[in-house]
Design a protein around this motif. Structure first.
Motif, PDB file in Angstrom:
ATOM      1  N   UNK A 186      59.226  64.399  68.415  1.00 17.55           N
ATOM      2  CA  UNK A 186      57.711  64.400  68.772  1.00 17.55           C
ATOM      3  C   UNK A 186      57.939  63.978  70.159  1.00 17.55           C
ATOM      4  N   UNK A 187      58.609  62.640  70.773  1.00 24.37           N
ATOM      5  CA  UNK A 187      58.736  62.250  72.019  1.00 24.37           C
ATOM      6  C   UNK A 187      59.426  63.247  72.933  1.00 24.37           C
ATOM      7  N   UNK A 188      60.517  63.744  72.472  1.00 21.37           N
ATOM      8  CA  UNK A 188      61.123  64.906  73.204  1.00 21.37           C
ATOM      9  C   UNK A 188      60.106  66.170  73.634  1.00 21.37           C
ATOM     10  N   UNK A 189      58.967  66.332  72.723  1.00 25.06           N
ATOM     11  CA  UNK A 189      58.241  67.348  73.021  1.00 25.06           C
ATOM     12  C   UNK A 189      57.257  66.845  74.189  1.00 25.06           C
ATOM     13  N   UNK A 190      56.873  65.474  73.854  1.00 29.00           N
ATOM     14  CA  UNK A 190      55.781  65.096  74.655  1.00 29.00           C
ATOM     15  C   UNK A 190      56.503  64.747  76.239  1.00 29.00           C
ATOM     16  N   UNK A 191      57.563  63.999  76.208  1.00 28.82           N
ATOM     17  CA  UNK A 191      58.107  63.515  77.433  1.00 28.82           C
ATOM     18  C   UNK A 191      59.164  64.699  77.976  1.00 28.82           C
ATOM     19  N   UNK A 192      59.454  65.792  77.186  1.00 30.83           N
ATOM     20  CA  UNK A 192      60.564  66.591  77.953  1.00 30.83           C
ATOM     21  C   UNK A 192      61.869  66.067  77.917  1.00 30.83           C
ATOM     22  N   UNK A 193      62.431  65.139  77.113  1.00 26.50           N
ATOM     23  CA  UNK A 193      63.440  64.126  77.097  1.00 26.50           C
ATOM     24  C   UNK A 193      64.469  64.953  76.215  1.00 26.50           C
ATOM     25  N   UNK A 194      65.763  64.612  76.192  1.00 25.67           N
ATOM     26  CA  UNK A 194      66.728  65.036  75.419  1.00 25.67           C
ATOM     27  C   UNK A 194      68.000  63.931  75.724  1.00 25.67           C
ATOM     28  N   UNK A 195      68.779  63.848  74.527  1.00 27.35           N
ATOM     29  CA  UNK A 195      69.917  62.751  74.498  1.00 27.35           C
ATOM     30  C   UNK A 195      71.046  63.224  75.604  1.00 27.35           C
ATOM     31  N   UNK A 196      71.654  62.457  76.367  1.00 26.70           N
ATOM     32  CA  UNK A 196      72.570  62.807  77.127  1.00 26.70           C
ATOM     33  C   UNK A 196      74.004  62.198  76.549  1.00 26.70           C
ATOM     34  N   UNK A 197      74.940  62.663  77.239  1.00 25.86           N
ATOM     35  CA  UNK A 197      76.427  62.592  76.787  1.00 25.86           C
ATOM     36  C   UNK A 197      76.621  60.958  77.293  1.00 25.86           C
ATOM     37  N   UNK A 198      77.751  60.420  76.556  1.00 26.79           N
ATOM     38  CA  UNK A 198      78.196  59.169  76.963  1.00 26.79           C
ATOM     39  C   UNK A 198      78.789  58.989  78.243  1.00 26.79           C
ATOM     40  N   UNK A 199      79.374  60.091  78.822  1.00 28.31           N
ATOM     41  CA  UNK A 199      79.806  60.056  80.410  1.00 28.31           C
ATOM     42  C   UNK A 199      78.887  60.078  81.014  1.00 28.31           C
ATOM     43  N   UNK A 200      77.790  61.149  80.854  1.00 26.68           N
ATOM     44  CA  UNK A 200      76.645  61.167  81.822  1.00 26.68           C
ATOM     45  C   UNK A 200      75.741  59.851  81.858  1.00 26.68           C
ATOM     46  N   UNK A 201      75.754  59.176  80.749  1.00 27.86           N
ATOM     47  CA  UNK A 201      75.260  57.832  80.618  1.00 27.86           C
ATOM     48  C   UNK A 201      75.622  56.807  81.373  1.00 27.86           C
ATOM     49  N   UNK A 202      77.099  56.633  81.196  1.00 27.97           N
ATOM     50  CA  UNK A 202      77.637  55.931  82.094  1.00 27.97           C
ATOM     51  C   UNK A 202      77.849  56.054  83.656  1.00 27.97           C
ATOM     52  N   UNK A 203      77.532  57.316  84.197  1.00 26.61           N
ATOM     53  CA  UNK A 203      77.434  57.732  85.636  1.00 26.61           C
ATOM     54  C   UNK A 203      76.321  57.355  86.073  1.00 26.61           C
ATOM     55  N   UNK A 204      75.258  57.493  85.401  1.00 22.30           N
ATOM     56  CA  UNK A 204      73.980  56.951  85.621  1.00 22.30           C
ATOM     57  C   UNK A 204      73.665  55.598  85.612  1.00 22.30           C
ATOM     58  N   UNK A 205      74.392  54.780  84.710  1.00 18.55           N
ATOM     59  CA  UNK A 205      74.414  53.551  84.940  1.00 18.55           C
ATOM     60  C   UNK A 205      75.139  52.954  86.076  1.00 18.55           C
TER      61      UNK A 205
END
Length: 898
Positions: free
Chosen positions: A855-874
C-alpha cells in the motif's frame, strides 16, 4: 442557625446579635460544627473554569492557514481522482490534529494540577485555638484573623480591628486603602464601598490587624457575585512566544515568495498545474516549522514539571526560560538562605553580663532553665508578654508553636525559664498593643500591673534607644549608657546572631489612658538588655551560592538585620570576603536623595544589603536593571510586591509568603529554599537550550528541503520529491524527534556557563552559522545524489526513492547534531535520552516498513533498496555529521580566548 445569606444586612447588626445569628462565639467554631457547615454550604471557592474537552481541542487544530492549504490540496486531489494522495493528506491532517490535541489537553491538565498545588491558607479560631487551614474550608461563622499582607479569604463582618486598612481596588476600583472600623454600624442601603465594618473576599490587608466573622463564602461573596457577570479573559501570550510567532511569520512570507518563484519557473516549463500546486503546498508546509509553537509549549511544560520536582512552582510558563537568563539574584536571608527557625541563644544585659540559653525548636516539657539574674527574668517577662505567637504543649511533652518566627523563639526561651505567656497574662492582662510592622521596627504592649500599667517593648536597639532613659544592670537600674549598649549589641552581632532589644516601663493611673495615645507615651523606659537569636544556615545554601558564582550570577543578600550580623552570615555563605562591606538602608536612602547615578554607584558591586526595608528592594531592582542586569528577586511580604512585579523574574516564598506576594510573582518556592532558586536557574537554562535545539532542528531540515528544490528547479531537473513524499518526510522526521529534543537532559555544564545576554536573539550568529551550514550541506548533497542517479540512467521514480531515503537518513543524523551547540556528538552520552533514541529508530523503522508495504509503495512510490545502496546512502548522510563537527571545531577555535 439561620441560613447565612449574603443579601442580609450584616452591616447593621450589633456584634452580639451578629454572633447569635451566626451561632458563633469568641472561641470560634468547633471542628465538628465547621465540618457540618462545610457540608451544608460547600467549599469557599469560586468555580474554576473547566478545561476545554479533547474534542474541542482536536477541532481547534484545524484552525490554521497552513491547514487550510492542506485541506484545499486534499479536495483538489479528490476532484481529479487522486484518491491515494487525498487519503494520505487526510491521514496526515488527522494525525497532526490528534498529536496537537493530546498535547494541549495534557498541558491544560498540568496547569490545573499546578493550580491545585498553590493552596491559599487562612488563620482561624477553632476549638479556642488558632489554626491555619485552606481558605476553601472556611464556613459562615468562622472567626478569621487578618494581618498586614493577607488576602481577605471570605466576606467578613469585623469583630475587632487595630489600624486596619483594606485595599478594595479589586472590588470597588478605589485605589486608596479604606480605613475600617469594627465598631461602626451601617445603614441598610450603605454601598459596598462604604461599609466600614466589613471586609470582602479578594481584597488586601494593606496595614493593621483584625479578626472577623465569616458571613459569606464562595459564590455568595461580593466577589463571587461579580465573577458570575464576568467572562474569562483570554490569556496574553508571553514575550518568548510572541518573538517566535513573529519569526515564524517572517519565515512564512519568505518561503511563500520562494515557492511562488519556483512555481512560476515550473509553469514556464509546462509542468502540469496540479503537480505544481501540490508540490508548492507540500514544500511550503514541509519547510515552515508549523509545529514550532507546540514544540515550545512542550519544552516549557516539561521544564515546568521538572521544576515542580525541584520545589519550584511556575505561575508564568515563560518564566521557566526567563529564570535561566538572570544575571543577579536578590535573595532574602531569613528562611531562604537560612532555615527560618530562630532560636534564642544568649541573653545579655547592657553592663556585660551574659547568660547562655539551651534554646531548641522543640524543648522538653521538663527541666526548665532557671534564671538567677533579676535583669534576665525581666527580659524574659517582656519577651513573653510582648508577643503574638502561640505555644502549646502536646501530650508527648513536645511543644507546637505558630506565628512569627522571632516571637516563637522568644516564647520557647520563656518556656524553658519556667514561664508561659498564659501564666504571665493571667497576672498582667493585656490592655493595648502596637503590632510589629517593618516600618516601625518595634512592637509594644500595655498590661495591668496592680495600680500601675506595665509597658513592654521589643525591637531593634536603634529604635528603642530614643525611648529609654535607664538601663538594667546587676546593681539595679542606672542611667542609660548608649555607647555601652551599642557595644554589647555589636559584640553579639559579630557572631552572626540577630539581636533584639527589650525594654519596659510603667504608666501611672494619673495619665489618661486610651489605646490611641499608647504610642505617644513610649518614653522614659528602662532598657533591660538584648537577646541574641540565631537562624541556622541551610546546609545547602553555601553550595548553592558557589554554584551561582560559577554560573556568572551575582547573588545579593537582602536583610533587615544589623550590618555586622549580615556580613557575618555573608562570609559564612561565601558571598563576600573580609574586605567587602554592607550597604545599609540608611545609606541607600541618602543615595536616593542624590539621584539615580548615586544609587547605581552604590549597587554596582554590592552583595550585602543590611537594615533595608521591603520598599527599598524596588530601588535596588530598578538600579540593577538600569545597569543592564537581568534581575531575579525573592520576596514574601506585601511590601515586596512592587519589587516582584518590577523584577524580570519574581520569586515568592510558598510557605511563609503573603498572598499578594505570591500573586505578584512568576515562581513560587514550595520549600522557601535558596537552593531551589538555583535549581530553577539550572532548569531554566536547560529549557532555553532545548528551545534552541528544537528550533535548530526544525529550521535546518526545512532549509535543506528548500535548497534541494531551488537547485533542482534552477537547473531544470524534475521535481526531486513528490508532494506526498514531502509530506511523509515532514511527518516522519519532524514529530517524534522534536518531542525527543524537548526531553533532552542537561548537558552537565549549564551552571559553568555565563548567563546569556538579556537582549540576545534566539537566532544569534552561532545559530545562523549552524542553520546555513547544515541546510546547505544536506540540500547540496541531496541534490547531488539526485543528479548523479539521473545521470546514471535511473528513472525519476527510482531516483526519488533513493533521495527520500537519503533525506530520512539526513534528518535522523541531524537530530543528533541538534543535541548540543558546544559539544561534539562523540562527547555526549548516547543513551541519556532514550525517548530521542527510540523516536529516531521508530522514524527510520516506519520508513523501512513503508518501503516493503504494498500500500505505501503505491502511495509513496517507494521500493526496497539493496544493502550496498543503503550503505552508500548512509555514508553520504554521515557527511552531514562530519560537516557539523568541522564547524564546531572552527567555531571553538574562532571564539577561543587568545
Amino acid at each position: 442557625m439561620t441560613n447565612p445569606d449574603s443579601s442580609r444586612l450584616w452591616q447593621c447588626l450589633p456584634l452580639p446579635e451578629l454572633q447569635r445569628q451566626l451561632d458563633s462565639c469568641d472561641e470560634g467554631l468547633t471542628t465538628a460544627e465547621a465540618g457540618r457547615r462545610l457540608t451544608m454550604y460547600g467549599s469557599n471557592a469560586l468555580p474554576q473554569p473547566r478545561p476545554p474537552g479533547f474534542t474541542r481541542l482536536f477541532l481547534r487544530q484545524f484552525i490554521s492557514p497552513l491547514i487550510y492549504v492542506l485541506l484545499a490540496a486534499m479536495l483538489v486531489s479528490l476532484i481529479v481522482g487522486k484518491l491515494a494522495d487525498a487519503t494520505f493528506i487526510g491521514l496526515i491532517l488527522l494525525l497532526n490534529a490528534l498529536i496537537g490535541g493530546l498535547q494541549e489537553y495534557h498541558a491544560h491538565r498540568s496547569a490545573l494540577a499546578l493550580r491545585n498545588l498553590m493552596v491559599s491558607r487562612a488563620r482561624v479560631l477553632r476549638d479556642g485555638q488558632i489554626e491555619e487551614i485552606p481558605t476553601s474550608q472556611l464556613v459562615p461563622g468562622d472567626l478569621v484573623l487578618l494581618a498586614s499582607g493577607d488576602r481577605v479569604p471570605a466576606d467578613l463582618r469585623l469583630f475587632d480591628a487595630t489600624g486596619l486598612e483594606i485595599d478594595e481596588s479589586v472590588l470597588t476600583g478605589e485605589s486608596l486603602p479604606v480605613r475600617k472600623d469594627s465598631g461602626a454600624l451601617c445603614e441598610a442601603d450603605t454601598p459596598v464601598a462604604e461599609r466600614l465594618n466589613q471586609c470582602f473576599a479578594g481584597s488586601l490587608v494593606a496595614a493593621g490587624r483584625a479578626s472577623g466573622l465569616v458571613i459569606a463564602t464562595g459564590l455568595h461573596t461580593e466577589m463571587g457575585k461579580l465573577s458570575l457577570s464576568l467572562e474569562t479573559a483570554e490569556e496574553v501570550k508571553p514575550p518568548l512566544f510572541q518573538r517566535i510567532e513573529r519569526f515564524s511569520k517572517k519565515l512564512t512570507i519568505g518561503l511563500l515568495i520562494t515557492v511562488a518563484l519556483l512555481a512560476s519557473l515550473e509553469l514556464a516549463r509546462d509542468t502540469p498545474p496540479l503537480v505544481i500546486f501540490m508540490t508548492a503546498v507540500a514544500l511550503a508546509v514541509s519547510a515552515i516549522p508549523e509545529g514550532l509553537p507546540m514544540a515550545l509549549t512542550v519544552v516549557l511544560s516539561i521544564g515546568t514539571r521538572r521544576m515542580v520536582k525541584r520545589h519550584v512552582i511556575v505561575r508564568n510558563l515563560v518564566a521557566v526560560e526567563s529564570l535561566g537568563s538572570c544575571t543577579v539574584i536578590g535573595a532574602d536571608k531569613t528562611g531562604t538562605l537560612t532555615q527560618n527557625q530562630l532560636t534564642a541563644r544568649e541573653v545579655a544585659t547592657c553592663d556585660g553580663d551574659r547568660f547562655r540559653i539551651d534554646g531548641t525548636s522543640q524543648p522538653p516539657a521538663a527541666d526548665p532553665v532557671t534564671t538567677s539574674s533579676e535583669a534576665v527574668a525581666r527580659i524574659i517577662r517582656v519577651a513573653a508578654l510582648c508577643n503574638e505567637a502561640e505555644l502549646h504543649t502536646l501530650e508527648n511533652g513536645d511543644c507546637h508553636s505558630s506565628g512569627d518566627a522571632v516571637d516563637q523563639a522568644l516564647l520557647l526561651m520563656a518556656y524553658r525559664s519556667g514561664q508561659t505567656r498564659q501564666q504571665l497574662l493571667a497576672v498582667h492582662p493585656l490592655l493595648a498593643q502596637i503590632h510589629y510592622e517593618p516600618v516601625l521596627g518595634f512592637a509594644a504592649t500595655l498590661h495591668a500591673d496592680g495600680e500601675r500599667r506595665l509597658v513592654c517593648v521589643k525591637g531593634a536597639l536603634e529604635k528603642l534607644l530614643p525611648m529609654c532613659a535607664r538601663m538594667a544592670t546587676a546593681r539595679g537600674d542606672t542611667a542609660l549608657d548608649r555607647e555601652r549598649a551599642l557595644a554589647t549589641m555589636h559584640e553579639l552581632a559579630e557572631t552572626g546572631a540577630r539581636v533584639l532589644a527589650m525594654a519596659e516601663g510603667s504608666w501611672s493611673d494619673d495619665q489618661k489612658f486610651s489605646a490611641e495615645n499608647f504610642a505617644a507615651h513610649l518614653s522614659d523606659l528602662c532598657l533591660l538588655g538584648l537577646v541574641a537569636m540565631v537562624d541556622p544556615m541551610r546546609p545547602e545554601a553555601a553550595a548553592a551560592v558557589r554554584a551561582c558564582r560559577q554560573a556568572g550570577i551575582r547573588v545579593c543578600m537582602l536583610t533587615g538585620d544589623h550590618p555586622r550580623t549580615a556580613l557575618s552570615i555573608a562570609r559564612e555563605l561565601g558571598l563576600t570576603d573580609g574586605d567587602e562591606g554592607a550597604v545599609t538602608g540608611g545609606e541607600l536612602a541618602q543615595a536616593e536623595k542624590a539621584g539615580a547615578e548615586a544609587v547605581d554607584a552604590l549597587t554596582a558591586k554590592t552583595r550585602v544589603y543590611a537594615r533595608v526595608s521591603p520598599e527599598q528592594k524596588l530601588t535596588i531592582v530598578q538600579s540593577l536593571q538600569r545597569q543592564g542586569q537581568f534581575v531575579a528577586v525573592t520576596g514574601d511580604g506585601v511590601n515586596d510586591a512592587p519589587a516582584l512585579l518590577s523584577a524580570h523574574v519574581g520569586v515568592a516564598m510558598g510557605q511563609r509568603g503573603t498572598e499578594v506576594a505570591k500573586e505578584s510573582a512568576d515562581l513560587l518556592l514550595t520549600d522557601d529554599n535558596f537552593a531551589s532558586v538555583v535549581s530553577g536557574v539550572e532548569e531554566g537554562r536547560i529549557a532555553y537550550q532545548n528551545i534552541r535545539k528544537v528550533i535548530f532542528f526544525l529550521i535546518s531540515t526545512g532549509a535543506a528541503e528548500v535548497v534541494l528544490f531551488v537547485l533542482s528547479t534552477a537547473l531544470g531537473l524534475p521535481l526531486p520529491l513528490t508532494p506526498v513524499q514531502l509530506l511523509w518526510l515532514n511527518l516522519v522526521t519532524n514529530s517524534v524527534q522534536s518531542i525527543g529534543l524537548a526531553l533532552e537532559p542537561g548537558e552537565g555544564d549549564e551552571m559553568q556557563r555565563p548567563p546569556r545576554p538579556p537582549k540576545e536573539s534566539l537566532f544569534n550568529p552561532l545559530m545562523l552559522r549552524r542553520v546555513i551550514t547544515s541546510g546547505l550541506v544536506m540540500g547540496v548533497l541531496g541534490f547531488t545524489c539526485f543528479y548523479v542517479l539521473l545521470q546514471q540512467g535511473l528513472a525519476v521514480e527510482a531516483a526519488r526513492n533513493s533521495l527520500l531515503l537519503l533525506m530520512v537518513l539526513f534528518e535522523n543524523v541531524q537530530v543528533f547534531n541538534s543535541r548540543s551547540e558546544t559539544h561534539s556528538i562523540f562527547q555526549q552520552l548516547f543513551f541519556s535520552n532514550p525517548i530521542l533514541l527510540l523516536g529516531t529508530l521508530a522514524a527510520q523503522g516506519i520508513h523501512i516498513l513503508a518501503m516493503y508495504s504494498p500500500l505505501m509503495q503505491e502511495v509513496l512510490g517507494v521500493t526496497p533498496v539493496s544493502a550496498a545502496h543503503w550503505s552508500t546512502l548512509l555514508g553520504v548522510a554521515l557527511l552531514q555529521l562530519l560537516a557539523m563537527e568541522v564547524l564546531l571545531r572552527v567555531s571553538q577555535r574562532y571564539t577561543a580566548p587568545a
